[in-house]
Motif scaffolding. Structure first.
Motif, short mmCIF file in Angstrom:
data_model
loop_
_atom_site.label_atom_id
_atom_site.label_comp_id
_atom_site.label_asym_id
_atom_site.label_seq_id
_atom_site.Cartn_x
_atom_site.Cartn_y
_atom_site.Cartn_z
N VAL A 184 -48.86 8.90 -89.34
CA VAL A 184 -49.35 7.52 -89.39
C VAL A 184 -49.02 6.98 -90.77
CG1 VAL A 184 -51.32 5.97 -89.26
CG2 VAL A 184 -51.21 7.96 -87.75
N ARG A 185 -48.05 6.09 -90.81
CA ARG A 185 -47.56 5.58 -92.08
C ARG A 185 -48.59 4.67 -92.73
NH1 ARG A 185 -45.01 1.01 -94.04
NH2 ARG A 185 -43.36 1.33 -95.58
N GLY A 186 -48.80 4.88 -94.03
CA GLY A 186 -49.68 4.01 -94.80
C GLY A 186 -49.00 3.52 -96.05
N GLN A 187 -48.96 2.20 -96.23
CA GLN A 187 -48.40 1.62 -97.45
C GLN A 187 -49.52 0.99 -98.25
OE1 GLN A 187 -44.81 -0.71 -97.05
NE2 GLN A 187 -45.25 -1.96 -98.86
N ILE A 188 -49.54 1.25 -99.56
CA ILE A 188 -50.56 0.68 -100.44
C ILE A 188 -49.89 0.00 -101.63
CG2 ILE A 188 -52.37 2.32 -99.80
CD1 ILE A 188 -51.80 3.79 -102.44
N VAL A 189 -50.62 -0.93 -102.22
CA VAL A 189 -50.17 -1.63 -103.42
C VAL A 189 -51.22 -1.38 -104.50
CG1 VAL A 189 -49.53 -3.85 -104.41
CG2 VAL A 189 -49.09 -3.40 -101.98
N LEU A 190 -50.77 -1.12 -105.71
CA LEU A 190 -51.67 -0.92 -106.84
C LEU A 190 -51.56 -2.11 -107.78
CD1 LEU A 190 -50.74 2.81 -107.62
CD2 LEU A 190 -52.58 1.96 -106.16
N VAL A 191 -52.71 -2.70 -108.11
CA VAL A 191 -52.74 -3.79 -109.08
C VAL A 191 -53.68 -3.42 -110.22
CG1 VAL A 191 -52.24 -5.53 -107.32
CG2 VAL A 191 -54.62 -5.05 -107.93
N ALA A 192 -53.44 -4.01 -111.38
CA ALA A 192 -54.32 -3.77 -112.52
C ALA A 192 -55.73 -4.24 -112.18
CB ALA A 192 -53.79 -4.50 -113.75
N ASN A 193 -56.72 -3.49 -112.63
CA ASN A 193 -58.11 -3.84 -112.31
C ASN A 193 -58.64 -4.89 -113.28
OD1 ASN A 193 -60.83 -3.93 -111.66
ND2 ASN A 193 -60.98 -1.73 -111.31
N PRO A 194 -58.93 -6.11 -112.77
CA PRO A 194 -59.41 -7.17 -113.66
C PRO A 194 -60.92 -7.11 -113.89
CG PRO A 194 -59.16 -8.02 -111.44
CD PRO A 194 -58.75 -6.57 -111.38
N GLY A 195 -61.58 -6.07 -113.40
CA GLY A 195 -63.04 -5.97 -113.53
C GLY A 195 -63.73 -5.96 -112.20
N VAL A 196 -63.11 -5.35 -111.21
CA VAL A 196 -63.68 -5.23 -109.86
C VAL A 196 -64.27 -3.83 -109.72
CG1 VAL A 196 -63.13 -5.22 -107.39
CG2 VAL A 196 -62.04 -6.88 -108.91
N PHE A 197 -65.48 -3.75 -109.15
CA PHE A 197 -66.16 -2.46 -109.05
C PHE A 197 -66.67 -2.14 -107.65
CE2 PHE A 197 -66.69 -3.97 -113.42
CZ PHE A 197 -66.15 -2.91 -114.12
N VAL A 198 -66.57 -3.08 -106.72
CA VAL A 198 -67.07 -2.87 -105.36
C VAL A 198 -65.91 -2.72 -104.39
CG1 VAL A 198 -68.44 -3.87 -103.48
CG2 VAL A 198 -69.18 -4.18 -105.85
N SER A 199 -65.96 -1.69 -103.57
CA SER A 199 -64.96 -1.50 -102.52
C SER A 199 -65.29 -2.39 -101.34
CB SER A 199 -64.93 -0.04 -102.05
OG SER A 199 -64.29 0.80 -102.97
N VAL A 200 -64.24 -2.95 -100.72
CA VAL A 200 -64.41 -3.80 -99.55
C VAL A 200 -63.41 -3.35 -98.50
CG1 VAL A 200 -64.50 -6.14 -98.64
CG2 VAL A 200 -65.05 -5.72 -101.05
N ARG A 201 -63.89 -3.26 -97.26
CA ARG A 201 -63.03 -2.80 -96.17
C ARG A 201 -63.26 -3.70 -94.93
NH1 ARG A 201 -64.98 1.87 -96.10
NH2 ARG A 201 -63.40 3.08 -97.23
N ASP A 202 -62.21 -4.33 -94.44
CA ASP A 202 -62.25 -5.09 -93.18
C ASP A 202 -61.73 -4.16 -92.10
OD1 ASP A 202 -61.85 -6.74 -91.00
OD2 ASP A 202 -61.11 -8.42 -92.18
N LEU A 203 -62.56 -3.88 -91.10
CA LEU A 203 -62.26 -2.80 -90.16
C LEU A 203 -61.33 -3.18 -89.03
CD1 LEU A 203 -65.77 -1.12 -89.95
CD2 LEU A 203 -63.81 -0.47 -91.34
N THR A 204 -60.79 -4.38 -89.03
CA THR A 204 -59.84 -4.74 -87.98
C THR A 204 -58.48 -4.12 -88.28
OG1 THR A 204 -59.36 -6.77 -89.17
CG2 THR A 204 -60.98 -6.90 -87.40
N ARG A 205 -57.58 -4.15 -87.29
CA ARG A 205 -56.23 -3.66 -87.49
C ARG A 205 -55.29 -4.83 -87.75
NH1 ARG A 205 -55.22 1.51 -85.17
NH2 ARG A 205 -56.95 2.83 -85.78
N PRO A 206 -54.38 -4.77 -88.73
CA PRO A 206 -54.28 -3.63 -89.65
C PRO A 206 -55.46 -3.61 -90.61
CG PRO A 206 -52.81 -5.37 -90.35
CD PRO A 206 -53.40 -5.82 -89.05
#
Length: 309
Positions: A184-206
């Motif tokens: 199952v292929r997964g692509q991610i992007v990494l960005v510099a953290n501007p001061g975010v501390f909470v994880s957020v996940r939208d459970l729809t596909r994709p």
């Protein structure tokens, strides 16, 4: 001869090797790759049983792993942290998610459309590029050995130890003749953290997720079944960033610092964790965890160690 050879150097193999060594066994780990080159190193590695359905032992593995990573975060283990997490649902569910008993205190809040509910909990998160080398070092300092070696047949390891642990991920499909293993292929992007501390996940596909780490934020993702393509796609990158900005507008303008593609080792029917007797010895299979390797790792390792001893 070693007592046990663990074949596979990702999070499933490393945690199993550590648990076996803690039981006093002579353990050698075979891996063709350095920790940074395993698929585990690509993982966003935020605790959540992605792509899995309820099974009692899966819930038990997830609960044990959750507790272990929480302890490691408290102990200051490199790369381990705990993040407040918001799961945004769209399906109108009102009951408790099957995984909730493993996740400590879980809260349920109303959400604005298009979402129907927000599920909030604290989740361990792991920076795998830091944690995997630390775990390997800890294993070696405890007397374990790591050998850079690729295998074409499990019998190669059985020739050198009476018990082996097969934690080979996607390679288990060909090594075991298991037709239920698929990528199952997964692509991610990494960005510099501007001061975010909470994880957020939208459970729809994709699935769309934002997982902040120490220096960067992991933006995802994709869930491309049966794709072996490991090349990042620019259009996919742009779509991921756009979806994540909708969830967390504070990321606007954050520079992209990297992108990765990994192939999750999924298996129809869920993870295979069981003993197989072969002519050369005993094989403990531990593969097919899909995108939940980190989430199930330490709990699964406890069971693997029990099966191997």
């Amino acid at each position: 001869m070693a007592d046990v050879i663990v074949v596979g150097g990702g999070i499933i193999g490393m945690t199993a090797a550590m648990r076996l060594r803690e039981r006093g066994l002579d353990v050698t780990l075979w891996s063709p790759d350095a920790p940074a080159d395993t698929v585990s190193a690509v993982a966003a590695a935020s605790w959540y049983p992605t792509g899995l359905t309820f099974e009692p032992r899966v819930l038990a593995w997830a609960a044990a792993t959750y507790a272990h990573f929480r302890r490691q975060a408290r102990d200051g283990v490199p790369g381990v942290m705990v993040r407040e997490t918001r799961n945004l649902e769209r399906d109108g569910a009102t009951g408790e998610p099957w995984w909730a008993p493993a996740a400590g205190r879980v809260r349920y809040l109303p959400a604005d459309p298009p979402w129907t509910r927000e599920v909030r909990f604290d989740a361990p998160a792991v920076e795998m590029d830091v944690y995997l080398p630390w775990l390997r070092q800890r294993f070696e300092r405890a007397g374990g050995r790591v050998v850079r070696r690729r295998v074409d047949r499990l019998e190669e390891a059985l020739a050198e130890a009476p018990v082996i642990v097969n934690a080979t991920g996607l390679a288990a499909g060909s090594l075991c003749g298991d037709p239920d293993v698929y990528p199952v292929r997964g692509q991610i992007v990494l960005v510099a953290n501007p001061g975010v501390f909470v994880s957020v996940r939208d459970l729809t596909r994709p699935s769309t997720y934002v997982h902040p780490r120490t220096r960067d934020v992991v933006l995802g993702g994709t869930f491309d079944e049966n794709s072996w393509n490991t090349t990042p796609d620019p259009a996919t990158r742009a779509a991921i960033v756009e979806r994540c900005l909708t969830l967390v507008p504070e990321l606007a303008g954050a520079p992209v610092v990297g992108e990765k593609v990994g192939l999750r080792p999924a298996r129809r029917g869920g993870p295979r964790v069981e003993v197989e007797k072969m002519s050369g010895g005993t094989v403990v299979h531990a593969y097919g965890h899909g995108g939940a390797g980190m989430t199930l790792s330490w709990g699964c390792a406890d069971e693997v160690a029990s099966l191997a001893t």
